[in-house]
Scaffold this active site. Structure first.
Site, mmCIF file in Angstrom:
data_model
loop_
_atom_site.group_PDB
_atom_site.id
_atom_site.type_symbol
_atom_site.label_atom_id
_atom_site.label_comp_id
_atom_site.label_asym_id
_atom_site.label_seq_id
_atom_site.Cartn_x
_atom_site.Cartn_y
_atom_site.Cartn_z
ATOM 1 N N GLY A 12 34.882 16.084 31.891
ATOM 2 C CA GLY A 12 35.781 17.088 31.318
ATOM 3 C C GLY A 12 35.144 17.990 30.281
ATOM 4 C CG ASN A 107 36.859 24.351 42.138
ATOM 5 O OD1 ASN A 107 36.832 23.477 41.264
ATOM 6 N ND2 ASN A 107 35.999 24.367 43.151
ATOM 7 C CG HIS A 109 31.092 25.659 44.269
ATOM 8 N ND1 HIS A 109 31.237 24.393 44.788
ATOM 9 C CD2 HIS A 109 29.981 26.176 44.840
ATOM 10 C CE1 HIS A 109 30.251 24.167 45.645
ATOM 11 N NE2 HIS A 109 29.477 25.234 45.697
ATOM 12 C CB SER A 136 31.335 31.048 41.850
ATOM 13 O OG SER A 136 30.026 31.397 42.257
ATOM 14 C CG ASP A 145 33.280 25.106 47.649
ATOM 15 O OD1 ASP A 145 34.128 24.854 46.782
ATOM 16 O OD2 ASP A 145 32.440 24.278 48.026
HETATM 17 C C1 GRF Z 1 31.023 20.960 37.072
HETATM 18 O O1 GRF Z 1 29.655 20.925 37.249
HETATM 19 C C2 GRF Z 1 31.672 21.816 38.121
HETATM 20 O O2 GRF Z 1 30.825 22.768 38.657
HETATM 21 C C3 GRF Z 1 32.084 20.843 39.167
HETATM 22 O O3 GRF Z 1 32.376 19.663 38.485
HETATM 23 C C4 GRF Z 1 31.657 19.598 37.263
HETATM 24 C C5 GRF Z 1 32.598 19.241 36.178
HETATM 25 O O4 GRF Z 1 31.952 18.910 34.990
HETATM 26 N N1 GRF Z 1 33.186 21.389 39.933
HETATM 27 P P1 GRF Z 1 32.811 18.503 33.716
HETATM 28 O O5 GRF Z 1 33.660 17.311 34.085
HETATM 29 O O6 GRF Z 1 33.632 19.683 33.313
HETATM 30 O O7 GRF Z 1 31.798 18.144 32.667
#
Ligand code: GRF
Length: 204
Positions: A12, A107, A109, A136, A145
């Site tokens: 998070g 989201n 990605h 992105s 995606d």
């Molecule tokens: C991120 O790297 C994002 O790109 C992917 O999940 C990861 C989440 O990281 N969708 P965090 O839990 O916010 O540290």
């Protein structure tokens, strides 16, 4: 008040950056709840610390994806949110769920979409000897995606990069672009979806 729900499965750190900007008043919205499919997600502790209600919906307690997604949709709906932010939510969402929240579901990605949809994006970028990589923020549609991109963050790929060092650099730019994209949506900014803006971590 503009209402946001954040869905997580893990650390998070992106959630934290959004919390920080809500707390500082830069994002004028309320995070109504943080929902995780895993009880041990560290992001739940981050939310609790910020006095945001947390909900755990353990996917292993459901017979199938549809049942889980229906239950998740019901919980989300009960908050009547304006925006649902996927921030490291490690589950594929079924088409009815995605369609129900169309245009409200975003989201992040870890690639410069449309390059490297799916998994292992850093490894693939390194193998292809890319000079730049990134992340992105995009709307979620049933195809994985593939939704419209709102904003991208670009980082250089360095000669001696490992998957880990590159992933760390991408994370840094995620922490800049995700709160910014959320702010834009909260403020109803006109988006340029045909040619999404790019933010560079450093000159390439
Ligand atoms: C991120 O790297 C994002 O790109 C992917 O999940 C990861 C989440 O990281 N969708 P965090 O839990 O916010 O540290």
């Amino acid at each position: 008040m503009y209402k946001i729900i954040v869905l997580i499965s893990g650390n998070g750190s992106n959630l934290q950056k959004i919390i920080d900007q809500v707390e500082s008043g830069n994002i004028k919205a309320e995070i109504s709840a943080v929902i995780s499919n895993r009880a041990d997600a560290y992001g739940l502790q981050r939310a609790e610390k910020a006095n945001i209600p947390t909900i755990t919906l353990d996917h292993t307690q459901f017979t199938d994806r549809e049942a889980f997604d229906q239950s998740l949709a019901q919980i989300i709906d009960s908050f009547s949110p304006n925006l649902i932010v996927l921030a490291g939510f490690m589950r594929i969402l079924s088409d009815p769920f995605v369609e129900q929240f169309q245009n409200k579901l975003i989201n992040i990605h870890p690639s410069l979409l449309p390059k490297y949809k799916g998994l292992h994006t850093h490894k693939r970028a390194l193998e292809d000897k890319q000079k730049e990589h990134g992340a992105s923020v995009h709307f979620v549609i049933p195809e994985l995606d593939a939704g419209n991109v709102i904003l991208q963050g670009v980082v250089p790929v360095k000669e001696d990069d490992t998957e880990e060092s590159l992933a760390n650099r991408v994370h840094q730019i995620e922490h800049i672009i995700y709160p910014k994209a959320v702010k834009w949506l909260v403020e109803g900014k006109k988006l340029s979806l045909d040619e999404p803006p790019k933010i560079y971590l450093e000159p390439i």
